[in-house]
Design a protein around this motif. Structure first.
Motif, mmCIF file in Angstrom:
data_model
loop_
_atom_site.group_PDB
_atom_site.id
_atom_site.type_symbol
_atom_site.label_atom_id
_atom_site.label_comp_id
_atom_site.label_asym_id
_atom_site.label_seq_id
_atom_site.Cartn_x
_atom_site.Cartn_y
_atom_site.Cartn_z
ATOM 1 N N ILE A 171 0.919 -1.255 -0.035
ATOM 2 C CA ILE A 171 0.114 0.074 -0.100
ATOM 3 C C ILE A 171 0.910 1.269 -0.064
ATOM 4 O O ILE A 171 0.439 2.238 -0.543
ATOM 5 C CB ILE A 171 -1.088 0.063 1.124
ATOM 6 C CG1 ILE A 171 -0.358 -0.029 2.247
ATOM 7 C CG2 ILE A 171 -1.845 -1.095 1.039
ATOM 8 C CD1 ILE A 171 -1.028 0.032 3.692
ATOM 9 N N MET A 172 2.163 1.208 0.322
ATOM 10 C CA MET A 172 2.720 2.364 0.400
ATOM 11 C C MET A 172 3.396 2.561 -1.001
ATOM 12 O O MET A 172 3.424 3.642 -1.706
ATOM 13 C CB MET A 172 4.032 2.235 1.505
ATOM 14 C CG MET A 172 3.780 2.148 2.853
ATOM 15 S SD MET A 172 3.021 3.723 3.404
ATOM 16 C CE MET A 172 4.342 4.912 3.297
ATOM 17 N N LYS A 173 3.755 1.415 -1.629
ATOM 18 C CA LYS A 173 4.223 1.387 -3.073
ATOM 19 C C LYS A 173 2.931 1.976 -3.964
ATOM 20 O O LYS A 173 3.182 2.772 -4.801
ATOM 21 C CB LYS A 173 4.499 0.236 -3.505
ATOM 22 C CG LYS A 173 6.111 -0.262 -2.598
ATOM 23 C CD LYS A 173 6.566 -1.760 -3.431
ATOM 24 C CE LYS A 173 7.622 -2.275 -3.025
ATOM 25 N NZ LYS A 173 8.178 -3.452 -3.204
ATOM 26 N N GLY A 174 1.886 1.546 -3.603
ATOM 27 C CA GLY A 174 0.702 2.141 -4.561
ATOM 28 C C GLY A 174 0.601 3.623 -4.162
ATOM 29 O O GLY A 174 0.248 4.357 -5.088
ATOM 30 N N GLU A 175 0.883 4.141 -3.015
ATOM 31 C CA GLU A 175 0.963 5.529 -2.980
ATOM 32 C C GLU A 175 2.014 6.460 -3.902
ATOM 33 O O GLU A 175 1.880 7.264 -4.272
ATOM 34 C CB GLU A 175 1.303 5.926 -1.204
ATOM 35 C CG GLU A 175 1.104 7.511 -1.111
ATOM 36 C CD GLU A 175 1.547 7.694 0.406
ATOM 37 O OE1 GLU A 175 2.555 7.523 1.004
ATOM 38 O OE2 GLU A 175 0.474 8.250 0.910
ATOM 39 N N GLU A 176 3.326 5.440 -3.759
ATOM 40 C CA GLU A 176 4.298 6.303 -4.536
ATOM 41 C C GLU A 176 4.152 6.237 -5.854
ATOM 42 O O GLU A 176 4.480 7.055 -6.874
ATOM 43 C CB GLU A 176 5.732 5.276 -4.370
ATOM 44 C CG GLU A 176 6.311 5.386 -2.828
ATOM 45 C CD GLU A 176 7.401 4.303 -2.811
ATOM 46 O OE1 GLU A 176 7.556 3.831 -3.696
ATOM 47 O OE2 GLU A 176 7.729 4.474 -1.494
ATOM 48 N N ASN A 177 3.188 5.136 -6.521
ATOM 49 C CA ASN A 177 2.872 5.201 -8.054
ATOM 50 C C ASN A 177 1.870 6.059 -8.412
ATOM 51 O O ASN A 177 1.443 6.027 -9.529
ATOM 52 C CB ASN A 177 2.699 3.539 -8.216
ATOM 53 C CG ASN A 177 3.817 2.713 -8.147
ATOM 54 O OD1 ASN A 177 4.933 3.436 -8.170
ATOM 55 N ND2 ASN A 177 3.956 1.342 -7.873
ATOM 56 N N ALA A 178 1.076 6.263 -7.429
ATOM 57 C CA ALA A 178 -0.166 7.252 -7.567
ATOM 58 C C ALA A 178 -0.054 8.424 -8.241
ATOM 59 O O ALA A 178 1.255 9.128 -8.268
ATOM 60 C CB ALA A 178 -0.786 7.677 -6.398
#
Length: 332
Positions: free
Chosen positions: A325-332
Motif C-alpha cells: 500500500i505504500m508503493k501504491g501511494e508512490e505510484n499514484a
C-alpha cells in the motif's frame, strides 16, 4: 516505515480477543523488525486497527493522509472487535461498519470464508488473507508449578479430565447445547469462560449439571495452564468466528471438537483436523469416544498448522502488505 497499532477499547469492559489480537500484531512486527509507535502521538506512516471503535482515529489518519489497515473477523467472540451481527441465522453489517470498512486502504482476514462474507455484504476495499499470528511459546512452561496453576486454582487433581469452551455471555444461544453435551458426558468436567459486562456470571439455569462450570474471563497465567492441560476445546461454530481461540487450542496440543461446523469457522476447523458433529448427541459421542480411546487425539496436524501461522509468518506477511500500500501511494 512505521506502524501505529491502535485499539480503542472500553476500559470498563473486559476485552480478551481484541487485546490478544493487538499483542499478536505487535509481536509479529517485532519479529519482522518493523517499527511501531509506542504511543498515539508518535509519528507513523500506517495506522493498523481492529475495532469499529477506532473510527475517530481512522478518520484522523485519513485526513492526515495516512494509510489505514483493518484486521477484520479475527475475534468475533469479543464484543469490542466484533463486526458481524446475526439476524435470522444471517450475518449482517451495519451501514456504519460498512462505511468504515470501505474507507480504509486494506482489510486483513485469516481465511477465504471471511473474505467472501465481507464481499457479499458490500465491502469494496481490497481484502487479503494473512496468517493468524500464533505465539506457541506461550504454552511452554518453565516449571511444573507454572504448568499446574489451573489445577491448583480450581482445586482439581492432576488426573481430572476436562473440556473448555469460551466466548461471551451476550451470546446465550449456545448454552442450552452446552448443558446437554455436558449431561451426555457426566464423567468429565466442562469449563466455560466468557466475557461479562458485569464481571460476574450472568447466566442462571436450574438444569446446569454438576460437571459444568461457568466462569468469567481468567488471567493469562491460568488461561495458559488451562489450554495446555485441557483435553478438548469445544467450539460452537454456529455463533462467532474465533480463530485466535482455535489456534490457541491447536498450539497447546488440545483436541478441537465442534458443534454445527457450517459457519465462519468451518475452513479453520477443517485445517486443524477438528472432530465435528451436526447434533448434540454426535458431539457427546465424539467426546466420550475420545476419552475411551475409541477415537484418536489428532493434535499433531493442528500443531503444525499453528506453527505455520506463527508470529514470524504473520510478520513476513504484514511487511509485504504494508509495503504494497505504500508503493501504491508512490505510484499514484
Amino acid at each position: 516505515m512505521k506502524i501505529c497499532v491502535h485499539f480503542q477499547r472500553n476500559e470498563k469492559q473486559q476485552a480478551f480477543g481484541g487485546v490478544r489480537l493487538v499483542k499478536s500484531i505487535k509481536g509479529a512486527l517485532d519479529v519482522a523488525n518493523i517499527r511501531y509507535a509506542r504511543n498515539d502521538i508518535e509519528y507513523y506512516d500506517i495506522l493498523h486497527c481492529c475495532s469499529i471503535n477506532d473510527e475517530t482515529k481512522i478518520n484522523d489518519a485519513i485526513e492526515d493522509g495516512k494509510k489505514v489497515v483493518f484486521s477484520a473477523l479475527m475475534s468475533e467472540n469479543d464484543t469490542q472487535t466484533r463486526l458481524l451481527t446475526i439476524k435470522d441465522k444471517t450475518y449482517c453489517l451495519t451501514s456504519r461498519e460498512l462505511s468504515i470498512l470501505n474507507k480504509v486502504d486494506l482489510i486483513l482476514v485469516c481465511d477465504e470464508i471471511s473474505k467472501k462474507i465481507l464481499v457479499e455484504k458490500g465491502v469494496t476495499t481490497r481484502i487479503d488473507v494473512v496468517p493468524v499470528g500464533v505465539n506457541s511459546s506461550r504454552f511452554l512452561f518453565v516449571n511444573e508449578q507454572e504448568d499446574n496453576i489451573f489445577y491448583n486454582y480450581y482445586q482439581l487433581s492432576k488426573e481430572t479430565k476436562f473440556i473448555v469452551s469460551s466466548g461471551t455471555y451476550e451470546d446465550k444461544d449456545n448454552f442450552d447445547d452446552l448443558i446437554e453435551i455436558a449431561k451426555l458426558c457426566p464423567k468429565y468436567y466442562f469449563y466455560y469462560f466468557g466475557f461479562s459486562k458485569s464481571h460476574k456470571v450472568p447466566y442462571k439455569n436450574k438444569n446446569i449439571p454438576n460437571n459444568l462450570k461457568f466462569h468469567t474471563l481468567i488471567n493469562e497465567e491460568i488461561y495458559r495452564s488451562m489450554m495446555k492441560n485441557a483435553s478438548i476445546y469445544l467450539s460452537f461454530d454456529n455463533s462467532r468466528h474465533s480463530p485466535i481461540s482455535l489456534f490457541d487450542a491447536a498450539s497447546s496440543s488440545t483436541q478441537i471438537v465442534s458443534l454445527e461446523p457450517n459457519g465462519l469457522n468451518s475452513e479453520i476447523l477443517n485445517k486443524l483436523g477438528a472432530y465435528t458433529g451436526k447434533t448434540i448427541k454426535e458431539v457427546g459421542n465424539i467426546i466420550n469416544k475420545l476419552f475411551n480411546n475409541e477415537l484418536e487425539f489428532n493434535v499433531s496436524k493442528a500443531k503444525q498448522i499453528a506453527y505455520d501461522n506463527s508470529l514470524k509468518a504473520l510478520g513476513n506477511a504484514l511487511k509485504e502488505e504494508y509495503s504494497s500500500i505504500m508503493k501504491g501511494e508512490e505510484n499514484a
